[in-house]
Design a protein around this motif. Structure first.
Motif, PDB file in Angstrom:
ATOM      1  N   ASP A   1       4.901  -5.322  -3.460  1.00 23.07           N
ATOM      2  CA  ASP A   1       4.083  -4.160  -3.124  1.00 23.07           C
ATOM      3  C   ASP A   1       4.993  -2.995  -2.776  1.00 23.07           C
ATOM      4  O   ASP A   1       6.209  -3.145  -2.759  1.00 23.07           O
ATOM      5  CB  ASP A   1       3.059  -4.466  -2.022  1.00 23.07           C
ATOM      6  CG  ASP A   1       3.674  -4.764  -0.668  1.00 23.07           C
ATOM      7  OD1 ASP A   1       4.761  -4.238  -0.343  1.00 23.07           O
ATOM      8  OD2 ASP A   1       3.064  -5.516   0.098  1.00 23.07           O
ATOM      9  N   THR A   2       4.415  -1.855  -2.508  1.00 24.28           N
ATOM     10  CA  THR A   2       5.201  -0.640  -2.279  1.00 24.28           C
ATOM     11  C   THR A   2       5.563  -0.411  -0.816  1.00 24.28           C
ATOM     12  O   THR A   2       6.283   0.523  -0.507  1.00 24.28           O
ATOM     13  CB  THR A   2       4.455   0.602  -2.810  1.00 24.28           C
ATOM     14  OG1 THR A   2       3.192   0.684  -2.163  1.00 24.28           O
ATOM     15  CG2 THR A   2       4.275   0.517  -4.317  1.00 24.28           C
ATOM     16  N   SER A   3       5.099  -1.245   0.072  1.00 26.68           N
ATOM     17  CA  SER A   3       5.440  -1.109   1.488  1.00 26.68           C
ATOM     18  C   SER A   3       6.840  -1.663   1.736  1.00 26.68           C
ATOM     19  O   SER A   3       7.239  -2.665   1.147  1.00 26.68           O
ATOM     20  CB  SER A   3       4.430  -1.880   2.351  1.00 26.68           C
ATOM     21  OG  SER A   3       4.874  -1.940   3.692  1.00 26.68           O
ATOM     22  N   ARG A   4       7.583  -1.037   2.624  1.00 28.78           N
ATOM     23  CA  ARG A   4       8.902  -1.532   2.998  1.00 28.78           C
ATOM     24  C   ARG A   4       8.855  -2.209   4.367  1.00 28.78           C
ATOM     25  O   ARG A   4       9.882  -2.591   4.915  1.00 28.78           O
ATOM     26  CB  ARG A   4       9.914  -0.404   2.958  1.00 28.78           C
ATOM     27  CG  ARG A   4      10.073   0.125   1.522  1.00 28.78           C
ATOM     28  CD  ARG A   4      11.171   1.123   1.353  1.00 28.78           C
ATOM     29  NE  ARG A   4      12.499   0.658   1.649  1.00 28.78           N
ATOM     30  CZ  ARG A   4      13.279  -0.065   0.831  1.00 28.78           C
ATOM     31  NH1 ARG A   4      12.824  -0.443  -0.347  1.00 28.78           N
ATOM     32  NH2 ARG A   4      14.491  -0.416   1.186  1.00 28.78           N
TER      33      ARG A   4
ATOM     34  N   GLY B   1       9.836  -0.936  -2.774  1.00 27.09           N
ATOM     35  CA  GLY B   1       8.975  -1.704  -1.876  1.00 27.09           C
ATOM     36  C   GLY B   1       9.605  -3.001  -1.423  1.00 27.09           C
ATOM     37  O   GLY B   1      10.773  -3.057  -1.085  1.00 27.09           O
ATOM     38  N   LYS B   2       8.812  -4.070  -1.440  1.00 25.49           N
ATOM     39  CA  LYS B   2       9.309  -5.379  -1.038  1.00 25.49           C
ATOM     40  C   LYS B   2       8.737  -6.461  -1.943  1.00 25.49           C
ATOM     41  O   LYS B   2       7.748  -6.264  -2.628  1.00 25.49           O
ATOM     42  CB  LYS B   2       8.968  -5.686   0.415  1.00 25.49           C
ATOM     43  CG  LYS B   2       7.493  -5.951   0.666  1.00 25.49           C
ATOM     44  CD  LYS B   2       7.275  -6.352   2.114  1.00 25.49           C
ATOM     45  CE  LYS B   2       5.818  -6.427   2.460  1.00 25.49           C
ATOM     46  NZ  LYS B   2       5.099  -5.170   2.415  1.00 25.49           N
TER      47      LYS B   2
END
Length: 61
Positions: free
Chosen positions: A9-12, A48-49
């Motif tokens: 996903d695009t969250s870090r 992201g992660k």
């Protein structure tokens, strides 16, 4: 035999199992992963992660 599942996903933000209340409608995903997976983890990637989990067949160590 084992299987590796990978989700990106695009969250870090580093994922961590939550502590949802009985009436909450979300927040249980990593609790399920932690209960079912042999091991799991995450790593930062470009944009992201990546979160991964390894599932093993019964009886394997």
């Amino acid at each position: 035999m084992s299987a590796r599942i990978v989700v990106t996903d695009t969250s870090r933000r580093k994922p961590a199992p939550g502590a949802p209340s009985p009436g909450d409608e979300d927040g249980r995903g990593l609790l399920l992963v932690d209960a079912l997976a042999h091991r799991w983890g995450s790593e930062l990637v470009h944009g992201g992660k990546r979160v991964w989990a390894e599932l093993r067949a019964d009886g394997e160590q």
